[in-house]
Design a protein around this motif. Structure first.
Motif, PDB file in Angstrom:
ATOM      1  N   SER B 104       9.189  -5.808  -6.016  1.00 46.14           N
ATOM      2  CA  SER B 104       8.654  -5.126  -4.843  1.00 46.14           C
ATOM      3  C   SER B 104       7.124  -5.052  -4.823  1.00 46.14           C
ATOM      4  O   SER B 104       6.563  -4.213  -4.138  1.00 46.14           O
ATOM      5  CB  SER B 104       9.266  -3.736  -4.694  1.00 46.14           C
ATOM      6  N   ALA B 106       4.987  -4.034  -6.958  1.00 44.64           N
ATOM      7  CA  ALA B 106       4.421  -2.769  -7.434  1.00 44.64           C
ATOM      8  C   ALA B 106       4.071  -2.828  -8.912  1.00 44.64           C
ATOM      9  O   ALA B 106       3.830  -1.808  -9.516  1.00 44.64           O
ATOM     10  CB  ALA B 106       5.393  -1.619  -7.176  1.00 44.64           C
ATOM     11  N   SER B 108       2.884  -5.898 -12.382  1.00 41.70           N
ATOM     12  CA  SER B 108       2.425  -7.258 -12.687  1.00 41.70           C
ATOM     13  C   SER B 108       3.184  -7.821 -13.875  1.00 41.70           C
ATOM     14  O   SER B 108       2.745  -8.766 -14.515  1.00 41.70           O
ATOM     15  CB  SER B 108       0.921  -7.239 -12.988  1.00 41.70           C
ATOM     16  N   THR B 109       4.344  -7.254 -14.149  1.00 44.11           N
ATOM     17  CA  THR B 109       5.030  -7.669 -15.373  1.00 44.11           C
ATOM     18  C   THR B 109       5.675  -9.040 -15.271  1.00 44.11           C
ATOM     19  O   THR B 109       6.037  -9.623 -16.281  1.00 44.11           O
ATOM     20  CB  THR B 109       6.098  -6.627 -15.797  1.00 44.11           C
ATOM     21  N   ASP B 128      -2.771 -10.272  -0.020  1.00 40.48           N
ATOM     22  CA  ASP B 128      -3.598  -9.209  -0.598  1.00 40.48           C
ATOM     23  C   ASP B 128      -2.779  -8.385  -1.577  1.00 40.48           C
ATOM     24  O   ASP B 128      -3.261  -8.009  -2.649  1.00 40.48           O
ATOM     25  CB  ASP B 128      -4.112  -8.268   0.514  1.00 40.48           C
ATOM     26  N   ASN B 131      -2.334 -10.178  -4.787  1.00 35.72           N
ATOM     27  CA  ASN B 131      -3.619 -10.197  -5.494  1.00 35.72           C
ATOM     28  C   ASN B 131      -3.948  -8.852  -6.112  1.00 35.72           C
ATOM     29  O   ASN B 131      -4.507  -8.764  -7.203  1.00 35.72           O
ATOM     30  CB  ASN B 131      -4.747 -10.626  -4.552  1.00 35.72           C
ATOM     31  N   ASP B 132      -3.599  -7.775  -5.402  1.00 36.07           N
ATOM     32  CA  ASP B 132      -3.833  -6.427  -5.945  1.00 36.07           C
ATOM     33  C   ASP B 132      -3.095  -6.252  -7.268  1.00 36.07           C
ATOM     34  O   ASP B 132      -3.608  -5.631  -8.197  1.00 36.07           O
ATOM     35  CB  ASP B 132      -3.339  -5.351  -4.965  1.00 36.07           C
ATOM     36  N   MET B 133      -1.875  -6.785  -7.344  1.00 36.98           N
ATOM     37  CA  MET B 133      -1.106  -6.665  -8.575  1.00 36.98           C
ATOM     38  C   MET B 133      -1.613  -7.637  -9.631  1.00 36.98           C
ATOM     39  O   MET B 133      -1.663  -7.322 -10.820  1.00 36.98           O
ATOM     40  CB  MET B 133       0.389  -6.907  -8.314  1.00 36.98           C
ATOM     41  N   LEU B 134      -2.029  -8.816  -9.219  1.00 33.15           N
ATOM     42  CA  LEU B 134      -2.579  -9.793 -10.177  1.00 33.15           C
ATOM     43  C   LEU B 134      -3.835  -9.256 -10.841  1.00 33.15           C
ATOM     44  O   LEU B 134      -4.103  -9.539 -12.003  1.00 33.15           O
ATOM     45  CB  LEU B 134      -2.877 -11.129  -9.485  1.00 33.15           C
ATOM     46  N   ASP B 135      -4.596  -8.456 -10.092  1.00 30.74           N
ATOM     47  CA  ASP B 135      -5.793  -7.811 -10.658  1.00 30.74           C
ATOM     48  C   ASP B 135      -5.475  -7.162 -12.000  1.00 30.74           C
ATOM     49  O   ASP B 135      -6.314  -7.107 -12.894  1.00 30.74           O
ATOM     50  CB  ASP B 135      -6.288  -6.666  -9.747  1.00 30.74           C
ATOM     51  N   LEU B 136      -4.254  -6.596 -12.086  1.00 28.33           N
ATOM     52  CA  LEU B 136      -3.916  -5.783 -13.246  1.00 28.33           C
ATOM     53  C   LEU B 136      -3.187  -6.564 -14.324  1.00 28.33           C
ATOM     54  O   LEU B 136      -2.819  -6.004 -15.353  1.00 28.33           O
ATOM     55  CB  LEU B 136      -3.021  -4.617 -12.796  1.00 28.33           C
ATOM     56  N   LEU B 140      -4.999 -12.724 -17.170  1.00 32.09           N
ATOM     57  CA  LEU B 140      -5.043 -13.399 -15.874  1.00 32.09           C
ATOM     58  C   LEU B 140      -5.850 -14.695 -15.951  1.00 32.09           C
ATOM     59  O   LEU B 140      -6.880 -14.762 -16.606  1.00 32.09           O
ATOM     60  CB  LEU B 140      -5.681 -12.467 -14.851  1.00 32.09           C
TER      61      LEU B 140
END
Lengths: 444, 180
Positions: B104, B106, B108-109, B128, B131-136, B140
């Motif tokens: 969902s 929410a 980045s696992t 977006d 990408n927000d989740m990839l940030d974490l 990376l």
């Protein structure tokens, strides 16, 4: 742990009758997807070699040394249940709360259901800090209550928010937008609240070369800064009448809390000192230094969101300056001068690293601690090989002390009851928020 | 979080997030419906059965592509039906890819690294939200994606994905992931 060792039996002990820690009590009510990980946790608890024992408190129900007698391996993973303090005058005025307490209040934590924050005597709240927790509390204060009514927010909080007169929230940081600790998803979310006036001073967005350095290798900072810039340039010059307001205030350090002139003993505002950044990205972080210029900001509610802090426990070595248990890759180090790893004692999560990171960060953290445990078992180091009583010993002792142990299936009674109550009012669950109710339902 | 009990993880996954009709396994069937997922009620019939897999709905698209996962222990090649996400495919084949939020966006696992740049470029740009989740995500790289957002399509046949743990131990085919 269960996966790495076929014969291992793992017991999870929690002070609360409900499992899942911050996933239940910290994640915001309007972030249900973040709570999905509970499914995975439940599968672990259902493993036949795993047991959950709630309502058992380390320190009062049982001591650490007793646990170490019963179990070959004890892992402390109890996180950070306290706050960093600002240590400035007026911190104990009414209306000044830590964000952690406020979050626990709206999430129905049984220790804070009676917090009763006053949301009716003011239209302005100041949140100190700009991390994701700060954004959470600001969003909960500014979001239309009708949107919150279909989440698992605690009913006492929903009722209070429906009557709240708060219309203006300041998110105040000591440093600049480049250093803001929040992440893109949460920022995007709060900026998207319907009909919200967002104020970010353009001058605050001017970047220094040190700022550019910081952002060069940090994707999160870059994307957050972009979002803040876009929000600043696209917002109207002033709010329309009656519009809710969100102000991002930068370069202000709280100096003291000011008492209200109308309500004795209650917060009336915060005195800030303007800051300037010193240091360069290569020497470590830029830090905020005072400039000697002060200004007051009026408010009737302050939420301090400047970081959590762990609580020490008897018999457990603790580093008070860092607020963590001293350790090497999860092996707890003794407090003696020569800091040897203690036998059979490990630490994991925020208690090990400090209170930062997301749920997923703990995955790697756990892997590291379990690798240390596995290593010690294999090398027969630091872990006793004698037979231990384990679960049996624990439960016998707790029974003799008349402690009501809550098992995972007891929790499932709480879970079903909350879902049942929630279904009557279009909420995913209606949380039980007092110790009395929780224990009563769990022991039916 | 523990990387076991895949059985439960697969059952809970239930093909909700792939665009292919779900394949129901015989055991536990929690059918948790999340707000915005793509299975239309009319095309999704649930059967409970103790027999083996049943493919639901008619579809001519049982075409499968070959995907190879590289992890710390080596590599594993699997066949993935077009329309299925890499996360679901991994779970169905007992590959250790975490999926804490069950697709969902929410967490980045389920972070995977696409090992060939040309294959990475064939994927649609991340939203977006992704990408927000990839940030974490840990470790990376410039060709990182979330496994739950990479959907099998014919052009991706031969896809090679590295799990971040793998890249902590060795550089696969000389490929060195650069921190982003």
């Amino acid at each position: 742990m269960l996966k790495a060792h076929e014969g291992a039996e793992v017991d999870i002990i929690d002070r609360l009758p409900t499992p899942f820690g911050l996933v239940r009590s910290g994640v915001a009510p309007d972030h249900p997807e973040t709570k999905i990980v509970i499914n995975q946790f439940s599968r672990v608890a259902h493993n036949e070699r795993c047991s959950f024992f709630g309502n058992v408190s380390l320190g009062s129900s049982i001591s650490l040394s007793e646990l170490r007698q019963f179990y070959h391996v004890v892992v402390l993973a109890y996180g950070a249940e306290s706050d960093r303090a600002l240590g400035i005058p007026g911190e104990d005025l009414n209306g000044v709360h830590s964000a952690r307490e406020f979050v626990w209040w709206y999430n129905g934590h049984p220790d804070f259901s009676n917090l009763a924050p006053d949301l009716k005597s003011t239209d302005t709240a100041i949140v100190l800090g700009q991390g994701n927790v700060a954004l959470d509390v600001a969003r909960i204060l500014l979001k239309p209550p009708t949107e919150l009514a279909i989440t698992d927010i605690a009913s006492h909080a929903l009722a209070a928010l429906k009557e709240s007169s708060i219309r203006k929230v300041y998110l105040v940081g000591r440093r600049g937008p480049v250093q803001a600790a929040c992440t893109a998803k949460e920022l995007r979310e709060i900026l998207a609240i319907k009909d919200l006036y967002v104020n970010i001073k353009e001058t605050d967005l001017l970047k220094t070369s040190a700022d550019e350095e910081e952002m060069k290798t940090n994707r999160i900072r870059r994307r957050v800064f972009e979002l803040l810039s876009k929000a600043s340039s696209s917002s109207a010059s002033r709010p329309s009448p009656g519009q809710r307001e969100l102000h991002f205030t930068f370069f202000q350090k709280p100096e003291k809390f000011l008492e209200s002139n109308d309500q004795s003993g209650h917060i009336g505002g915060v005195n800030f000192e303007k800051t300037i950044l010193k240091g360069s990205a290569s020497s470590g972080n830029q830090i905020a230094a005072g400039t000697g210029e002060y200004e007051d900001l009026e408010c009737g509610l302050v939420l301090k969101s400047i970081g959590y802090k762990s609580v020490p426990v008897d018999g457990l070595p603790f580093d008070h300056s860092k607020g963590v248990v001293p350790n090497i890759r999860g092996r707890v180090l003794s407090s003696s001068r020569f800091a040897q790893p203690e036998g059979g004692l490990y630490v994991c999560g925020w208690l090990k690293r400090g209170p930062t990171g997301i749920i997923g960060t703990n995955l790697y953290d756990a892997e590291e601690t379990v690798a240390s445990i596995s290593d010690d078992i294999e090398k027969r180091e630091r872990i006793s090989t004698s037979t231990k009583q384990g679960r049996e010993g624990l439960l016998q002792l707790l029974e003799s002390r008349k402690i009501q142990v809550i098992t995972f299936s007891d929790w499932e009674k709480i879970d079903s009851e909350e879902k049942r109550r929630g279904s009557l009012i279009r909420k995913p669950r209606e949380k039980l928020t007092t110790w009395k109710d929780l224990l009563e339902v769990a022991t039916r | 979080m523990f990387k076991f009990s895949r059985l439960g993880a697969r059952a809970a996954f239930k093909g909700l997030l792939s665009k292919a009709p779900p394949t129901i396994r015989s055991n536990k069937s929690y059918y948790t419906i999340f707000q915005n997922d793509c299975v239309k009620p009319s095309s999704c019939k649930l059967f409970s059965t103790t027999a083996t897999e049943i493919s639901l709905g008619e579809n001519e698209e049982t075409k499968k592509i070959s995907v190879t996962f590289f992890n710390a222990d080596g590599e594993q090649e699997i066949k993935v039906p077009v329309g299925m996400s890499m996360l679901e495919a991994a779970h169905e084949n007992d590959i250790e890819l975490e999926g804490a939020c069950e697709g969902s966006l929410a967490c980045s696992t389920c972070h995977v690294i696409v090992m060939d740049v040309e294959q990475y470029n064939k994927l649609e740009d991340p939203t977006d939200e992704e990408n927000d989740m990839l940030d974490l995500a840990f470790g990376l790289t410039e060709t990182s994606r979330l496994g739950c957002q990479v959907i099998a399509k014919p052009e991706l046949d031969g896809l090679r994905l590295a799990l971040p743990a793998a890249t902590r131990n060795f550089a696969v085919d000389g490929y060195k992931p650069k921190p982003h």
